[in-house]
Design a protein around this motif. Structure first.
Motif, short mmCIF file in Angstrom:
data_model
loop_
_atom_site.label_atom_id
_atom_site.label_comp_id
_atom_site.label_asym_id
_atom_site.label_seq_id
_atom_site.Cartn_x
_atom_site.Cartn_y
_atom_site.Cartn_z
N ASN A 72 2.31 12.48 1.15
CA ASN A 72 2.67 13.09 2.42
C ASN A 72 2.81 11.98 3.46
O ASN A 72 1.88 11.69 4.22
CB ASN A 72 1.60 14.11 2.84
N LYS A 73 3.97 11.33 3.51
CA LYS A 73 4.21 10.20 4.40
C LYS A 73 4.74 10.72 5.73
O LYS A 73 5.82 11.29 5.82
CB LYS A 73 5.23 9.25 3.76
N LEU A 74 3.97 10.48 6.78
CA LEU A 74 4.29 11.06 8.09
C LEU A 74 4.80 10.05 9.11
O LEU A 74 5.30 10.45 10.15
CB LEU A 74 3.05 11.76 8.65
N ILE A 75 4.66 8.75 8.83
CA ILE A 75 5.17 7.73 9.75
C ILE A 75 5.91 6.67 8.97
O ILE A 75 5.71 6.50 7.77
CB ILE A 75 4.03 7.07 10.58
N GLU A 76 6.77 5.94 9.66
CA GLU A 76 7.49 4.84 9.03
C GLU A 76 6.59 3.62 8.92
O GLU A 76 5.79 3.34 9.82
CB GLU A 76 8.75 4.49 9.84
N HIS A 77 6.73 2.90 7.82
CA HIS A 77 5.91 1.71 7.63
C HIS A 77 6.60 0.80 6.62
O HIS A 77 7.15 1.27 5.62
CB HIS A 77 4.52 2.10 7.10
N ASP A 78 6.59 -0.49 6.90
CA ASP A 78 7.15 -1.45 5.95
C ASP A 78 6.30 -1.49 4.69
O ASP A 78 5.10 -1.20 4.71
CB ASP A 78 7.20 -2.86 6.56
N ILE A 79 6.93 -1.89 3.60
CA ILE A 79 6.20 -2.05 2.34
C ILE A 79 5.73 -3.49 2.23
O ILE A 79 6.53 -4.43 2.20
CB ILE A 79 7.09 -1.67 1.14
N ASP A 80 4.41 -3.67 2.22
CA ASP A 80 3.81 -5.00 2.07
C ASP A 80 2.40 -4.81 1.53
O ASP A 80 2.05 -3.73 1.05
CB ASP A 80 3.82 -5.75 3.41
N ASN A 81 1.60 -5.84 1.59
CA ASN A 81 0.21 -5.71 1.15
C ASN A 81 -0.57 -4.87 2.16
O ASN A 81 -0.68 -5.25 3.32
CB ASN A 81 -0.43 -7.09 0.99
N SER A 82 -1.10 -3.75 1.72
CA SER A 82 -1.81 -2.87 2.65
C SER A 82 -3.31 -3.11 2.65
O SER A 82 -4.06 -2.37 3.29
CB SER A 82 -1.52 -1.40 2.31
N PHE A 83 -3.76 -4.12 1.92
CA PHE A 83 -5.19 -4.42 1.85
C PHE A 83 -5.52 -5.72 2.57
O PHE A 83 -4.90 -6.76 2.30
CB PHE A 83 -5.65 -4.53 0.39
N PRO A 84 -6.50 -5.70 3.49
CA PRO A 84 -7.10 -4.51 4.10
C PRO A 84 -6.20 -3.99 5.23
O PRO A 84 -5.20 -4.62 5.56
CB PRO A 84 -8.43 -5.04 4.64
N SER A 85 -6.58 -2.90 5.83
CA SER A 85 -5.78 -2.29 6.89
C SER A 85 -5.93 -3.05 8.20
O SER A 85 -7.02 -3.09 8.78
CB SER A 85 -6.21 -0.83 7.09
N ASP A 86 -4.85 -3.67 8.66
CA ASP A 86 -4.88 -4.40 9.94
C ASP A 86 -5.19 -3.45 11.10
O ASP A 86 -5.88 -3.82 12.05
CB ASP A 86 -3.54 -5.10 10.19
N HIS A 87 -4.63 -2.27 11.03
CA HIS A 87 -4.85 -1.28 12.08
C HIS A 87 -6.34 -0.96 12.20
O HIS A 87 -6.89 -0.89 13.30
CB HIS A 87 -4.07 -0.01 11.72
N THR A 88 -6.98 -0.76 11.05
CA THR A 88 -8.41 -0.44 11.05
C THR A 88 -9.23 -1.63 11.53
O THR A 88 -10.21 -1.46 12.26
CB THR A 88 -8.85 -0.01 9.65
N ILE A 89 -8.85 -2.83 11.11
CA ILE A 89 -9.53 -4.04 11.58
C ILE A 89 -9.48 -4.10 13.11
O ILE A 89 -10.48 -4.36 13.78
CB ILE A 89 -8.90 -5.30 10.97
N LEU A 90 -8.29 -3.87 13.67
CA LEU A 90 -8.13 -3.93 15.12
C LEU A 90 -9.02 -2.92 15.82
O LEU A 90 -9.75 -3.26 16.77
CB LEU A 90 -6.66 -3.68 15.49
N PHE A 91 -8.98 -1.67 15.39
CA PHE A 91 -9.72 -0.62 16.09
C PHE A 91 -11.22 -0.79 15.96
O PHE A 91 -11.97 -0.61 16.93
CB PHE A 91 -9.28 0.77 15.63
N PHE A 92 -11.70 -1.17 14.77
CA PHE A 92 -13.13 -1.37 14.63
C PHE A 92 -13.59 -2.62 15.37
O PHE A 92 -14.68 -2.63 15.96
CB PHE A 92 -13.52 -1.43 13.15
#
Length: 199
Positions: free
Chosen positions: A92-112
């Motif tokens: 269930n893909k709801l947003i656009e995102h480039d295909i690359d290495n998703s580990f770890p999540s940069d978004h999560t790193i930023l917010f935490f």
């Protein structure tokens, strides 16, 4: 059951919620994609309140993110995988995102990194900063762009970095000296009537 299969099953459990409760998807998309703008605005607002506490908090948050992101890049050298939507069927893909290495999540790193840094300074009134990164982390799985292992690792790196920088920065007199120098320069450009910077 292998860890890889557990990771996929956990992803499916959360990602499929978007199919079961589609009326929640707009809120989740906002959290996953647009909450970043709220975070950036909060950093700017805290900085220009021009109090010493808020500015040291912002400095700690920025240094935390840089440190955590470096750790994340190192971790990404030891393990890598593409986003779930690029590998698994019926995501269930709801947003656009480039295909690359998703580990770890940069978004999560930023917010935490940023939110926990804020929370450490504002424990009494900053409950939002404690809750927000968890909501964003889950939203990144819900919208189909990260596995649970991506966000768990990102959260771990962000929290550990925030604790380390929170302990370290007050001991660095150079940070306070640079801030004082900046504020002298700022005072020339944007004079402040309220000189009580230690509130």
């Amino acid at each position: 059951m292998s860890f890889s299969q557990f990771n996929i099953d956990a992803f499916r459990l959360i990602n499929d919620l978007g199919k079961q409760y589609p009326y929640l998807n707009p809120v989740i998309v906002f959290l996953a994609d647009y909450m970043l703008y709220f975070l950036c605005l909060s950093i700017v607002v805290y900085w220009f309140t021009r109090t010493n506490q808020n500015r040291m908090m912002v400095i700690q948050a920025v240094l935390t993110f840089i440190f955590a992101e470096i750790l994340g890049r190192i971790a990404g050298q030891f393990h890598s995988h593409y986003q779930p939507f690029a590998v698994l069927p019926h995501v269930n893909k709801l947003i656009e995102h480039d295909i690359d290495n998703s580990f770890p999540s940069d978004h999560t790193i930023l917010f935490f990194s940023v939110c926990i840094s804020f929370w450490l300074v504002r424990k009494k009134s900053g409950w939002l900063w404690f809750v927000l990164p968890f909501c964003v982390a889950v939203s990144r799985i819900w919208v189909g762009v990260h596995y649970p292992i991506d966000v768990v690792t990102g959260a771990f790196l962000g929290v550990i970095s925030a604790l380390f920088v929170y302990w370290l920065v007050p001991k660095l007199s150079s940070i306070k000296q640079l801030l004082a120098l900046y504020e002298k320069m700022e005072q020339q450009v944007l004079p402040s009537k309220d000189k009580s910077k230690n509130l």
